[in-house]
Design a protein around this motif. Structure first.
Motif, mmCIF file in Angstrom:
data_model
loop_
_atom_site.group_PDB
_atom_site.id
_atom_site.type_symbol
_atom_site.label_atom_id
_atom_site.label_comp_id
_atom_site.label_asym_id
_atom_site.label_seq_id
_atom_site.Cartn_x
_atom_site.Cartn_y
_atom_site.Cartn_z
ATOM 1 N N THR A 23 0.917 -1.057 0.037
ATOM 2 C CA THR A 23 0.019 0.013 -0.087
ATOM 3 C C THR A 23 0.702 1.396 -0.028
ATOM 4 O OG1 THR A 23 -1.820 -1.051 1.073
ATOM 5 C CG2 THR A 23 -1.810 1.286 1.517
ATOM 6 N N HIS A 24 1.868 1.194 0.769
ATOM 7 C CA HIS A 24 2.720 2.331 0.927
ATOM 8 C C HIS A 24 3.735 2.719 -0.424
ATOM 9 C CE1 HIS A 24 5.052 5.745 3.084
ATOM 10 N NE2 HIS A 24 6.228 4.986 2.487
ATOM 11 N N LEU A 25 4.060 1.493 -1.008
ATOM 12 C CA LEU A 25 4.725 1.547 -2.285
ATOM 13 C C LEU A 25 3.962 2.252 -3.237
ATOM 14 C CD1 LEU A 25 7.162 0.848 -3.868
ATOM 15 C CD2 LEU A 25 6.519 -1.451 -4.176
ATOM 16 N N ALA A 26 2.571 1.647 -3.369
ATOM 17 C CA ALA A 26 1.628 1.950 -4.492
ATOM 18 C C ALA A 26 1.357 3.444 -4.350
ATOM 19 C CB ALA A 26 0.296 1.234 -4.282
ATOM 20 N N GLU A 27 1.266 4.099 -2.953
ATOM 21 C CA GLU A 27 1.167 5.478 -3.029
ATOM 22 C C GLU A 27 2.280 6.279 -3.439
ATOM 23 O OE1 GLU A 27 0.520 6.119 1.348
ATOM 24 O OE2 GLU A 27 -1.529 4.975 1.046
ATOM 25 N N LYS A 28 3.796 5.627 -3.137
ATOM 26 C CA LYS A 28 4.613 6.326 -3.755
ATOM 27 C C LYS A 28 4.725 6.227 -5.323
ATOM 28 C CE LYS A 28 7.872 6.183 0.365
ATOM 29 N NZ LYS A 28 8.418 7.237 0.194
ATOM 30 N N LEU A 29 4.302 5.227 -5.663
ATOM 31 C CA LEU A 29 4.776 5.046 -7.165
ATOM 32 C C LEU A 29 3.564 5.729 -7.954
ATOM 33 C CD1 LEU A 29 5.710 1.185 -7.360
ATOM 34 C CD2 LEU A 29 7.249 3.400 -7.620
ATOM 35 N N ASP A 30 2.358 6.227 -7.534
ATOM 36 C CA ASP A 30 1.184 6.573 -8.273
ATOM 37 C C ASP A 30 1.680 7.921 -8.864
ATOM 38 O OD1 ASP A 30 -1.672 6.979 -8.475
ATOM 39 O OD2 ASP A 30 -1.618 8.796 -7.039
ATOM 40 N N GLN A 31 2.420 8.707 -8.463
ATOM 41 C CA GLN A 31 2.951 9.770 -9.248
ATOM 42 C C GLN A 31 3.641 9.545 -10.538
ATOM 43 O OE1 GLN A 31 6.088 12.090 -7.235
ATOM 44 N NE2 GLN A 31 6.704 10.154 -6.510
ATOM 45 N N TYR A 32 3.955 8.041 -10.598
ATOM 46 C CA TYR A 32 4.631 7.698 -11.822
ATOM 47 C C TYR A 32 3.454 6.847 -12.814
ATOM 48 C CZ TYR A 32 8.808 8.945 -9.375
ATOM 49 O OH TYR A 32 9.766 9.484 -8.630
ATOM 50 N N GLY A 33 2.349 6.964 -12.575
ATOM 51 C CA GLY A 33 1.281 6.049 -13.496
ATOM 52 C C GLY A 33 1.284 4.575 -12.772
ATOM 53 N N ILE A 34 1.943 4.134 -11.797
ATOM 54 C CA ILE A 34 1.824 2.861 -11.436
ATOM 55 C C ILE A 34 0.525 2.827 -10.486
ATOM 56 C CG2 ILE A 34 2.841 0.811 -10.129
ATOM 57 C CD1 ILE A 34 4.358 2.005 -12.717
ATOM 58 N N ILE A 35 -0.271 1.684 -10.760
ATOM 59 C CA ILE A 35 -1.300 1.375 -10.131
ATOM 60 C C ILE A 35 -1.776 0.074 -9.603
ATOM 61 C CG2 ILE A 35 -2.669 3.292 -11.864
ATOM 62 C CD1 ILE A 35 -3.976 0.608 -13.115
ATOM 63 N N ARG A 36 -2.425 0.111 -8.569
ATOM 64 C CA ARG A 36 -2.670 -1.308 -7.970
ATOM 65 C C ARG A 36 -3.776 -2.025 -8.770
ATOM 66 N NH1 ARG A 36 -2.213 -2.191 -1.716
ATOM 67 N NH2 ARG A 36 -2.228 -4.332 -1.490
ATOM 68 N N CYS A 37 -3.637 -3.273 -8.847
ATOM 69 C CA CYS A 37 -4.677 -4.181 -9.474
ATOM 70 C C CYS A 37 -5.052 -5.363 -8.702
ATOM 71 C CB CYS A 37 -4.270 -4.398 -10.907
ATOM 72 S SG CYS A 37 -2.649 -5.583 -10.868
ATOM 73 N N HIS A 38 -4.055 -5.588 -7.712
ATOM 74 C CA HIS A 38 -4.530 -6.893 -6.762
ATOM 75 C C HIS A 38 -3.817 -6.320 -5.378
ATOM 76 C CE1 HIS A 38 -3.702 -10.865 -5.479
ATOM 77 N NE2 HIS A 38 -5.064 -11.312 -6.289
ATOM 78 N N ARG A 39 -4.346 -7.225 -4.421
ATOM 79 C CA ARG A 39 -3.713 -7.018 -3.349
ATOM 80 C C ARG A 39 -2.263 -7.558 -3.165
ATOM 81 N NH1 ARG A 39 -5.033 -12.033 0.858
ATOM 82 N NH2 ARG A 39 -3.514 -10.846 2.000
ATOM 83 N N SER A 40 -1.686 -8.286 -4.241
ATOM 84 C CA SER A 40 -0.535 -8.419 -4.342
ATOM 85 C C SER A 40 0.363 -8.057 -5.518
ATOM 86 C CB SER A 40 -0.117 -10.022 -4.252
ATOM 87 O OG SER A 40 -0.760 -10.683 -3.322
ATOM 88 N N TYR A 41 -0.333 -7.132 -6.424
ATOM 89 C CA TYR A 41 0.262 -6.556 -7.386
ATOM 90 C C TYR A 41 0.225 -5.019 -7.468
ATOM 91 C CZ TYR A 41 0.696 -11.677 -8.601
ATOM 92 O OH TYR A 41 0.988 -12.811 -8.962
ATOM 93 N N VAL A 42 1.005 -4.759 -7.985
ATOM 94 C CA VAL A 42 1.032 -3.081 -8.747
ATOM 95 C C VAL A 42 1.395 -3.150 -10.075
ATOM 96 C CG1 VAL A 42 1.163 -1.698 -6.414
ATOM 97 C CG2 VAL A 42 3.291 -2.153 -7.805
ATOM 98 N N ILE A 43 1.018 -2.367 -10.932
ATOM 99 C CA ILE A 43 1.415 -2.542 -12.345
ATOM 100 C C ILE A 43 1.550 -1.118 -13.027
ATOM 101 C CG2 ILE A 43 -1.046 -2.749 -13.020
ATOM 102 C CD1 ILE A 43 0.049 -5.232 -14.994
ATOM 103 N N ASN A 44 2.434 -1.098 -14.191
ATOM 104 C CA ASN A 44 2.461 -0.119 -14.924
ATOM 105 C C ASN A 44 1.387 -0.082 -16.202
ATOM 106 O OD1 ASN A 44 3.281 1.742 -17.038
ATOM 107 N ND2 ASN A 44 5.336 1.373 -16.890
ATOM 108 N N PRO A 45 0.339 0.624 -16.315
ATOM 109 C CA PRO A 45 -0.601 0.614 -17.190
ATOM 110 C C PRO A 45 -0.022 0.481 -18.613
ATOM 111 C CG PRO A 45 -1.380 2.013 -15.585
ATOM 112 C CD PRO A 45 0.033 1.674 -15.276
#
Length: 73
Positions: free
Chosen positions: A14-36
């Motif tokens: 969750t914390h990592l996803a918040e930090k990466l949000d500014q780069y367009g990286i999004i959360r898609c699953h409780r175990s995954y973040v992804i670059n769309p």
């Protein structure tokens, strides 16, 4: 650059996803973040979507919670 990079971080996803949000990286699953921008295809239905990502044969699951965000892409 055409290569998949694996990194280990000692923070919650969750914390990592918040930090990466500014780069367009999004959360898609409780175990995954992804670059769309790296999504090649989306398959499945409302019961469960799977993402096919560039540079890997692995399918990434999409949780029901994140389906609206993925469909909005």
């Amino acid at each position: 650059n055409g290569q998949t990079k694996k990194s280990v971080y000692r923070i919650t996803l969750t914390h990592l996803a918040e930090k990466l949000d500014q780069y367009g990286i999004i959360r898609c699953h409780r175990s995954y973040v992804i670059n769309p921008q790296k999504i090649k295809s989306i398959s499945g239905n409302a019961q469960g979507l799977k993402l096919q990502v560039a540079f890997t044969d692995k399918e990434i699951p999409v949780s029901r919670k994140y389906i609206p965000a993925i469909r909005a892409l």
